[in-house]
Design a protein around this motif. Structure first.
Motif, PDB file in Angstrom:
ATOM      1  N   THR A  11      30.829  30.102  30.987  1.00  0.00           N
ATOM      2  CA  THR A  11      31.935  30.719  30.262  1.00  0.00           C
ATOM      3  C   THR A  11      31.724  30.702  28.755  1.00  0.00           C
ATOM      4  OG1 THR A  11      33.467  30.062  32.018  1.00  0.00           O
ATOM      5  CG2 THR A  11      34.437  30.663  29.892  1.00  0.00           C
ATOM      6  N   HIS A  63      34.672  43.777  38.216  1.00  0.00           N
ATOM      7  CA  HIS A  63      35.971  43.226  38.614  1.00  0.00           C
ATOM      8  C   HIS A  63      36.003  42.937  40.106  1.00  0.00           C
ATOM      9  CE1 HIS A  63      38.447  44.786  34.929  1.00  0.00           C
ATOM     10  NE2 HIS A  63      37.563  43.850  34.618  1.00  0.00           N
ATOM     11  N   GLU A  65      33.394  42.174  41.994  1.00  0.00           N
ATOM     12  CA  GLU A  65      32.570  40.980  42.204  1.00  0.00           C
ATOM     13  C   GLU A  65      33.389  39.711  41.941  1.00  0.00           C
ATOM     14  OE1 GLU A  65      29.065  40.524  42.741  1.00  0.00           O
ATOM     15  OE2 GLU A  65      28.054  42.334  41.993  1.00  0.00           O
ATOM     16  N   TYR A  66      34.144  39.728  40.856  1.00  0.00           N
ATOM     17  CA  TYR A  66      34.952  38.560  40.512  1.00  0.00           C
ATOM     18  C   TYR A  66      36.094  38.377  41.510  1.00  0.00           C
ATOM     19  CZ  TYR A  66      37.800  35.334  37.752  1.00  0.00           C
ATOM     20  OH  TYR A  66      38.539  34.245  37.339  1.00  0.00           O
ATOM     21  N   PHE A  69      34.811  36.638  44.528  1.00  0.00           N
ATOM     22  CA  PHE A  69      34.667  35.200  44.276  1.00  0.00           C
ATOM     23  C   PHE A  69      36.008  34.500  44.384  1.00  0.00           C
ATOM     24  CE2 PHE A  69      35.202  31.790  41.127  1.00  0.00           C
ATOM     25  CZ  PHE A  69      34.352  30.840  41.683  1.00  0.00           C
ATOM     26  N   THR A  83      31.240  32.694  39.822  1.00  0.00           N
ATOM     27  CA  THR A  83      31.275  34.011  39.178  1.00  0.00           C
ATOM     28  C   THR A  83      32.383  34.043  38.143  1.00  0.00           C
ATOM     29  OG1 THR A  83      30.560  35.006  41.278  1.00  0.00           O
ATOM     30  CG2 THR A  83      31.445  36.499  39.600  1.00  0.00           C
ATOM     31  N   ILE A  84      32.102  34.611  36.992  1.00  0.00           N
ATOM     32  CA  ILE A  84      33.115  34.758  35.947  1.00  0.00           C
ATOM     33  C   ILE A  84      33.007  36.147  35.343  1.00  0.00           C
ATOM     34  CG2 ILE A  84      33.074  32.279  35.374  1.00  0.00           C
ATOM     35  CD1 ILE A  84      31.506  33.109  32.810  1.00  0.00           C
ATOM     36  N   LEU A  85      34.005  36.506  34.555  1.00  0.00           N
ATOM     37  CA  LEU A  85      33.958  37.688  33.700  1.00  0.00           C
ATOM     38  C   LEU A  85      33.884  37.217  32.259  1.00  0.00           C
ATOM     39  CD1 LEU A  85      36.747  39.891  35.345  1.00  0.00           C
ATOM     40  CD2 LEU A  85      34.275  40.148  35.619  1.00  0.00           C
ATOM     41  N   MET A  94      30.117  40.949  34.539  1.00  0.00           N
ATOM     42  CA  MET A  94      30.161  39.857  35.494  1.00  0.00           C
ATOM     43  C   MET A  94      28.964  38.945  35.273  1.00  0.00           C
ATOM     44  SD  MET A  94      28.747  38.519  38.479  1.00  0.00           S
ATOM     45  CE  MET A  94      27.725  39.815  39.132  1.00  0.00           C
ATOM     46  N   GLN A  96      27.158  35.596  37.132  1.00  0.00           N
ATOM     47  CA  GLN A  96      27.149  34.803  38.366  1.00  0.00           C
ATOM     48  C   GLN A  96      25.976  33.839  38.362  1.00  0.00           C
ATOM     49  OE1 GLN A  96      26.125  36.533  42.516  1.00  0.00           O
ATOM     50  NE2 GLN A  96      28.378  36.496  42.471  1.00  0.00           N
TER      51      GLN A  96
END
Length: 225
Positions: A11, A63, A65-66, A69, A83-85, A94, A96
């Motif tokens: 992050t 979005h 993909e997240y 997760f 996984t994060i944005l 994304m 990951q």
């Protein structure tokens, strides 16, 4: 596997792109995120590198993909890598965690086995309406643990389940799976549903809930349409 340290590093870390997965149809970049003295290898898929899809014209693949997760995480599937944005060198996208798979496992044989984690993934894919579960999207860490990747084409409002995991088609759901679906029904009306609002359309969220109810009503795994 996902840890709080890995979450903080992905992050807040400095994201450095070092390569590209050339077989991917969208921009899929290999990167390293470094935060303090910790580094985490990862995949970075910037929204700017997505190729438009006629049947996924709403929102973006990152979005989805997240969202996949979040569903995996909230329901306890533990099937999607952390996984994060976040923003990156080529804009928001994304990110990951990279997964090193067990190269000794032959995916061409493994995908059709009765492995419990593959069964869990078949149920997970039915919930998220995965339109693209290929053999190469399976990530076996060892003989016991399996993850999945590439969930950008999921949650379509129409039923479009396309998968290689059909070995449980029309089989009865067990008690644990029914309990999980009951939990999913509740969470989609509550906290999980709220988190999905910025990521998916209202109809897509509603139809995710509807698919859960359909699975509970039938009491079986789906069959190919």
């Amino acid at each position: 596997m996902a840890t709080d340290d890995n979450f903080q590093t992905l992050t807040h870390g400095d994201l450095q792109v070092t390569g590209r997965l050339v077989d991917a149809s969208n921009a899929t970049l290999y990167a390293t995120s470094t935060f303090g003295d910790q580094s985490v290898a990862c995949i970075y898929k910037p929204v700017a590198g997505e190729r438009p899809l006629w049947d996924f014209s709403n929102g973006c693949l990152a979005h989805r993909e997240y969202a996949a997760f979040l569903v995996s995480d909230f329901l306890g599937f533990d099937l999607v890598p952390l996984t994060i944005l976040r923003d990156g060198p080529y804009g928001p996208g994304m990110v990951q965690q990279w997964i090193d798979i067990d190269e000794s496992i032959d995916l061409s044989q493994f995908f059709s086995t009765d492995h419990p984690k593959l069964r869990a993934m078949a149920l997970f894919d039915a919930i998220i309406n995965n339109t693209d579960r290929k053999i190469g999207h399976l990530l076996p860490l060892d003989q016991e643990r399996v993850l999945g990747c590439d969930h950008g084409v999921t949650f379509h409002e129409d039923d479009k389940l396309r998968t290689v995991l059909w070995q449980w088609a029309n089989e009865p759901l067990n008690e644990d799976e029914i309990a999980l679906l009951t939990k999913a029904e509740s969470l989609l009306k509550g906290e999980l549903g709220e988190l999905l609002i910025p990521l998916l359309t209202e109809v897509e969220i509603e139809n995710t809930s509807r698919r859960v109810l359909d699975l509970l009503s039938s009491g079986t795994f789906p069959i190919p349409n």
